[in-house]
Design an enzyme around this catalytic site. Sequence first.
Site: not given
Length: 375
Positions: A119, A127, A130
């Site tokens: 992260r 990501d 997310s």
Amino acid sequence: MTIGVLKEPDFETRVSLLAEVAALLIKQTVNIQIEDGAGEQAFCTNADYEKAGAIIKTRAEVIEQSDILLSIHPLSKSEIVNLKSEILIGVYQPLNNQSLIQAYAAQGITTFSLDMLPRTTRAQSMDVLSSQANIAGYKSVLTAANAYSRYFPMFMTAAGSVAPAKVLVLGAGVAGLQAVATAKRLGAVVEVFDTRPAVKEEVQSLGAKFVEVEGAADASTAGGYAVEQTDEYKQKQQQKIAETIAKSDIVITTAQIPGKKAPILISEEMMQRMRKGAVIVDLAASTGGNTPLTKNNETVFQNGITIIGNSNLQSTMPSDASKLYGKNIFNFLQLIINKENELQLNWEDELVKGACITHQRRIVNERVRAIDNRQ
């Protein structure tokens, strides 16, 4: 270089690449093969893919003829026997799927699971956690509002006043923060609990109150993931949550720890103190849930409380979820494919190394290997 896109299981509405992202790869002279009907539930037809320059084939053909295979969910052990590809990319939750990962390693597949990406700032464009959690957080509040028997905002009418709903969000990660923002837009009064004091400023910037509990374990070295807390902290945490939840109409829970069962944050005793008609939406349902009564993909009614267990709310918005997921995949592919469209795995790159789970018949990810060695 040929990249294949598989149709997901029936419960999944998303697809790894929409036609618009497939077109970007085709411009780079990458061949794209799409399983027949793969994008239908995300409202992307075979004709849309063909217009972008992709080729529609059967599942067996895609599996047998692709150099890189894209599948959000894992392939079965029986299917991996027929893989031409040695590269498989998706979201495989390897910390919870040990036997399947062992099978991938034994078959000689190089597996990249994007939920294991570090992260970091550099990884943000790839990501998937997310991008999908953002959607889940948004949809969790709409799901709660739909199940709730009262208004969210305050209303003053000729017939009398209606108080705003009180929303408690447990966990201020991406999903939690989006839940906060959405609940505020709907006019609710929002409180937030998180074990990380560092998120207090973000919570307050969205207009919510941060519920503080002192003594949390330091999560700064956990790569952006949650960590296990001490028993003493858990007791203080339970007491504080119990006080807050008794006043709450809506509770959104998001707390998960990679590789472990989701922590129980809301006890049956706490739920008994909640107002009748209250709603809990549990986004940690797939790993056991944040309440002892949560059932994944089910709605449970208990003493006037509605408990909605759903860890895949992003699939209720398949068009945008697939669009964002596909861009994550596109950005990751730029790390492993060179300008000549040849596979180039740079093991010095922390993102390539971090996302790789199996390679050369071995489990190479340190976190996954550590769990595997304990079993």
